[in-house]
Design a protein around this motif. Structure first.
Motif, PDB file in Angstrom:
ATOM      1  N   LEU A   3       0.826  -1.212   0.000  1.00  0.00           N
ATOM      2  CA  LEU A   3       0.000   0.000   0.000  1.00  0.00           C
ATOM      3  C   LEU A   3       0.859   1.260   0.000  1.00  0.00           C
ATOM      4  O   LEU A   3       1.957   1.271   0.555  1.00  0.00           O
ATOM      5  CB  LEU A   3      -0.911   0.016   1.239  1.00  0.00           C
ATOM      6  CG  LEU A   3      -1.850  -1.172   1.421  1.00  0.00           C
ATOM      7  CD1 LEU A   3      -2.608  -1.038   2.739  1.00  0.00           C
ATOM      8  CD2 LEU A   3      -2.823  -1.274   0.258  1.00  0.00           C
ATOM      9  N   THR A   4       0.341   2.311  -0.616  1.00  0.00           N
ATOM     10  CA  THR A   4       1.001   3.609  -0.584  1.00  0.00           C
ATOM     11  C   THR A   4       0.412   4.440   0.543  1.00  0.00           C
ATOM     12  O   THR A   4      -0.807   4.596   0.631  1.00  0.00           O
ATOM     13  CB  THR A   4       0.811   4.348  -1.923  1.00  0.00           C
ATOM     14  OG1 THR A   4       1.379   3.568  -2.976  1.00  0.00           O
ATOM     15  CG2 THR A   4       1.483   5.705  -1.894  1.00  0.00           C
ATOM     16  N   ILE A   6      -3.512   4.854   1.054  1.00  0.00           N
ATOM     17  CA  ILE A   6      -4.132   5.419   2.251  1.00  0.00           C
ATOM     18  C   ILE A   6      -3.595   6.828   2.416  1.00  0.00           C
ATOM     19  O   ILE A   6      -2.379   7.049   2.472  1.00  0.00           O
ATOM     20  CB  ILE A   6      -3.818   4.571   3.500  1.00  0.00           C
ATOM     21  CG1 ILE A   6      -4.443   3.184   3.356  1.00  0.00           C
ATOM     22  CG2 ILE A   6      -4.310   5.268   4.763  1.00  0.00           C
ATOM     23  CD1 ILE A   6      -4.098   2.239   4.465  1.00  0.00           C
ATOM     24  N   ASP A   7      -4.504   7.783   2.465  1.00  0.00           N
ATOM     25  CA  ASP A   7      -4.141   9.201   2.573  1.00  0.00           C
ATOM     26  C   ASP A   7      -4.566   9.740   3.934  1.00  0.00           C
ATOM     27  O   ASP A   7      -5.737   9.635   4.313  1.00  0.00           O
ATOM     28  CB  ASP A   7      -4.802  10.015   1.461  1.00  0.00           C
ATOM     29  CG  ASP A   7      -4.314   9.595   0.088  1.00  0.00           C
ATOM     30  OD1 ASP A   7      -3.109   9.750  -0.182  1.00  0.00           O
ATOM     31  OD2 ASP A   7      -5.136   9.106  -0.712  1.00  0.00           O
ATOM     32  N   VAL A   8      -3.614  10.328   4.634  1.00  0.00           N
ATOM     33  CA  VAL A   8      -3.860  10.940   5.942  1.00  0.00           C
ATOM     34  C   VAL A   8      -3.658  12.441   5.801  1.00  0.00           C
ATOM     35  O   VAL A   8      -2.696  12.890   5.169  1.00  0.00           O
ATOM     36  CB  VAL A   8      -2.907  10.372   7.008  1.00  0.00           C
ATOM     37  CG1 VAL A   8      -3.202  10.982   8.373  1.00  0.00           C
ATOM     38  CG2 VAL A   8      -3.024   8.862   7.068  1.00  0.00           C
ATOM     39  N   ALA A  65      -8.214  13.450   8.877  1.00  0.00           N
ATOM     40  CA  ALA A  65      -8.966  12.599   7.946  1.00  0.00           C
ATOM     41  C   ALA A  65      -8.084  11.458   7.462  1.00  0.00           C
ATOM     42  O   ALA A  65      -6.876  11.627   7.265  1.00  0.00           O
ATOM     43  CB  ALA A  65      -9.482  13.406   6.763  1.00  0.00           C
ATOM     44  N   VAL A  66      -8.706  10.301   7.275  1.00  0.00           N
ATOM     45  CA  VAL A  66      -8.014   9.115   6.762  1.00  0.00           C
ATOM     46  C   VAL A  66      -8.875   8.536   5.644  1.00  0.00           C
ATOM     47  O   VAL A  66     -10.000   8.117   5.868  1.00  0.00           O
ATOM     48  CB  VAL A  66      -7.791   8.060   7.859  1.00  0.00           C
ATOM     49  CG1 VAL A  66      -7.085   6.838   7.274  1.00  0.00           C
ATOM     50  CG2 VAL A  66      -6.996   8.637   9.022  1.00  0.00           C
ATOM     51  N   ARG A  67      -8.317   8.527   4.437  1.00  0.00           N
ATOM     52  CA  ARG A  67      -9.034   7.982   3.267  1.00  0.00           C
ATOM     53  C   ARG A  67      -8.322   6.722   2.782  1.00  0.00           C
ATOM     54  O   ARG A  67      -7.090   6.697   2.705  1.00  0.00           O
ATOM     55  CB  ARG A  67      -9.076   9.021   2.144  1.00  0.00           C
ATOM     56  CG  ARG A  67      -9.866   8.559   0.914  1.00  0.00           C
ATOM     57  CD  ARG A  67      -9.676   9.523  -0.235  1.00  0.00           C
ATOM     58  NE  ARG A  67     -10.211  10.826   0.088  1.00  0.00           N
ATOM     59  CZ  ARG A  67     -11.486  11.189  -0.073  1.00  0.00           C
ATOM     60  NH1 ARG A  67     -12.347  10.308  -0.561  1.00  0.00           N
ATOM     61  NH2 ARG A  67     -11.881  12.405   0.236  1.00  0.00           N
ATOM     62  N   ASP A  68      -9.111   5.698   2.472  1.00  0.00           N
ATOM     63  CA  ASP A  68      -8.523   4.458   1.975  1.00  0.00           C
ATOM     64  C   ASP A  68      -9.233   4.022   0.697  1.00  0.00           C
ATOM     65  O   ASP A  68     -10.238   4.599   0.295  1.00  0.00           O
ATOM     66  CB  ASP A  68      -8.596   3.353   3.035  1.00  0.00           C
ATOM     67  CG  ASP A  68     -10.026   2.972   3.398  1.00  0.00           C
ATOM     68  OD1 ASP A  68     -10.752   2.479   2.507  1.00  0.00           O
ATOM     69  OD2 ASP A  68     -10.436   3.159   4.559  1.00  0.00           O
ATOM     70  N   SER A  69      -8.687   2.992   0.067  1.00  0.00           N
ATOM     71  CA  SER A  69      -9.287   2.429  -1.152  1.00  0.00           C
ATOM     72  C   SER A  69      -9.719   0.994  -0.896  1.00  0.00           C
ATOM     73  O   SER A  69      -9.595   0.131  -1.767  1.00  0.00           O
ATOM     74  CB  SER A  69      -8.271   2.474  -2.305  1.00  0.00           C
ATOM     75  OG  SER A  69      -7.074   1.789  -1.944  1.00  0.00           O
ATOM     76  N   GLY A  70     -10.244   0.760   0.312  1.00  0.00           N
ATOM     77  CA  GLY A  70     -10.590  -0.588   0.738  1.00  0.00           C
ATOM     78  C   GLY A  70     -11.984  -1.027   0.355  1.00  0.00           C
ATOM     79  O   GLY A  70     -12.570  -0.572  -0.630  1.00  0.00           O
ATOM     80  N   ILE A  71     -12.575  -1.887   1.194  1.00  0.00           N
ATOM     81  CA  ILE A  71     -13.845  -2.537   0.868  1.00  0.00           C
ATOM     82  C   ILE A  71     -15.040  -1.599   0.982  1.00  0.00           C
ATOM     83  O   ILE A  71     -16.093  -1.853   0.418  1.00  0.00           O
ATOM     84  CB  ILE A  71     -14.070  -3.764   1.764  1.00  0.00           C
ATOM     85  CG1 ILE A  71     -14.079  -3.356   3.245  1.00  0.00           C
ATOM     86  CG2 ILE A  71     -12.996  -4.802   1.512  1.00  0.00           C
ATOM     87  CD1 ILE A  71     -14.358  -4.505   4.197  1.00  0.00           C
ATOM     88  N   GLY A  72     -14.888  -0.512   1.741  1.00  0.00           N
ATOM     89  CA  GLY A  72     -15.987   0.447   1.857  1.00  0.00           C
ATOM     90  C   GLY A  72     -17.068  -0.011   2.822  1.00  0.00           C
ATOM     91  O   GLY A  72     -17.075  -1.137   3.325  1.00  0.00           O
ATOM     92  N   LEU A  73     -18.023   0.900   3.067  1.00  0.00           N
ATOM     93  CA  LEU A  73     -19.115   0.644   4.000  1.00  0.00           C
ATOM     94  C   LEU A  73     -20.412   1.167   3.414  1.00  0.00           C
ATOM     95  O   LEU A  73     -20.426   2.138   2.659  1.00  0.00           O
ATOM     96  CB  LEU A  73     -18.849   1.345   5.342  1.00  0.00           C
ATOM     97  CG  LEU A  73     -17.649   0.852   6.154  1.00  0.00           C
ATOM     98  CD1 LEU A  73     -17.266   1.883   7.177  1.00  0.00           C
ATOM     99  CD2 LEU A  73     -17.975  -0.471   6.813  1.00  0.00           C
ATOM    100  N   SER A  74     -21.505   0.532   3.793  1.00  0.00           N
ATOM    101  CA  SER A  74     -22.814   0.974   3.327  1.00  0.00           C
ATOM    102  C   SER A  74     -23.384   2.026   4.279  1.00  0.00           C
ATOM    103  O   SER A  74     -23.020   2.075   5.454  1.00  0.00           O
ATOM    104  CB  SER A  74     -23.780  -0.209   3.232  1.00  0.00           C
ATOM    105  OG  SER A  74     -24.020  -0.753   4.518  1.00  0.00           O
TER     106      SER A  74
END
Length: 320
Positions: free
Chosen positions: A158-159, A199-201, A218-227
């Motif tokens: 991961l980056t 993953i961006d912090v 803030a923490v942004r990821d490219s993972g599975i996500g949430l509903s």
């Protein structure tokens, strides 16, 4: 006929007189007396309910104290084990032994996080949780939180990137331990639920005056996500995204609940935005006071007023 009629009349008068002389029974009591009896019954029930409530609160408090005591003792022992594992990893080991030590260190770290969550949750339940504020460097705080995730990100390819607001003050006053705890939890979740991508912090100043600085992390990821359906339960104790999450990724379901309580104590808020399959962005903001000169502490070996080196630039961790 007239005589019978007269006897009947006299008997009716006697019957009426006898009825009037009988004592009044419960069924014939006045409305006022019946209401008083009902009030007495309600008061008795209310008193019993208050007694049960008091006993339940006392029992809950005792359970919380027991949990806090046990968790504290376990955490102390786990800290000692982790120190020994780190010392062991620095000795001459063959590759297999090094992997064993690495696995042991990861397992103890995970167990320590669980114990910390349980201890914090017990403190919140017992009403004995307090913030410990001091002067701190927001940039250095973020660097410290990210450094612990460099190796996990590298292992998963991961980056990991960091964006810092140019207007971020060098020093502020707040509880750096708890701020870092919340941020580390969000980063750890992002790494856990992301198998590829980045993953961006980020940390920014979203509001300020002479008495307060409002910081947003803030923490942004490219993972599975949430509903969106999980929004109401995600910050509830012992709840995770779904039943399979705990089995696949582990955890107690206390992390985000504790984060929410910590953020609220620091005068802020926490939330997220996400879509299933498209990652998630978790954020929280807190209120910090300006640098307090009278709260400054001089560390051993450093003279008062000595300048510290500026925070080192954060080296991005890019997946291989």
């Amino acid at each position: 006929m007239s005589v019978k009629t007269g006897k009947t009349t006299r008997m009716d008068k006697t019957s009426k007189q006898n009825l009037s002389d009988r004592p009044v029974t419960d069924s014939q009591s006045s409305p006022k007396t019946a209401m008083e009896e009902q009030i007495a019954v309600l008061k008795q029930r209310l008193s019993q309910q208050e007694t049960h409530t008091t006993k339940a609160k006392e029992k809950l408090e005792m359970q919380g104290q027991l949990m806090a005591t046990v968790s504290h003792e376990l955490r102390t022992q786990m800290g000692a084990i982790m120190n020994l594992v780190e010392i062991l990893a620095e000795t001459d080991l063959d590759p297999h032994q090094h992997n064993y030590a690495k696995t042991l260190k990861g397992s103890t770290s995970g167990l320590l996080r669980v114990l910390n969550d349980v201890l914090d949750h017990a403190k919140f339940d017992s009403g004995k949780f307090e913030l410990v504020c001091s002067n701190f460097s927001p940039r250095r705080l973020v660097d410290t939180a990210i450094e612990t995730q460099i190796i996990p990100c590298r292992n998963k390819g991961l980056t990991l990137r960091l964006e810092v607001d140019n207007d971020l003050p060098d020093r502020l006053y707040g509880d750096p331990l708890r701020i870092r705890q919340v941020l580390s939890n969000l980063i750890d979740n992002a790494v856990k639920f992301t198998s590829s991508g980045a993953i961006d912090v980020s940390i920014s100043v979203t509001g300020s005056d002479e008495n307060c600085q409002l910081l947003e992390f803030a923490v942004r990821d490219s993972g599975i996500g949430l509903s969106e359906e999980l929004k109401d339960q995600l910050f509830t104790p012992y709840r995770q995204a779904d039943a399979t999450t705990s089995a696949q990724f582990g955890g107690t379901g206390l992390g985000l609940s504790i984060c929410r309580q910590l953020v609220l104590m620091m005068g802020g808020d926490i939330g997220y935005s996400s879509e299933v399959g498209n990652g998630a962005r978790f954020w929280f903001n807190i209120k910090c006071k300006p640098y307090q000169a009278d709260a400054r502490r001089t560390k051993p070996g450093r003279r008062a007023g000595a300048r510290k080196e500026p925070p080192r630039p954060y080296p991005h961790c890019r997946g291989q």
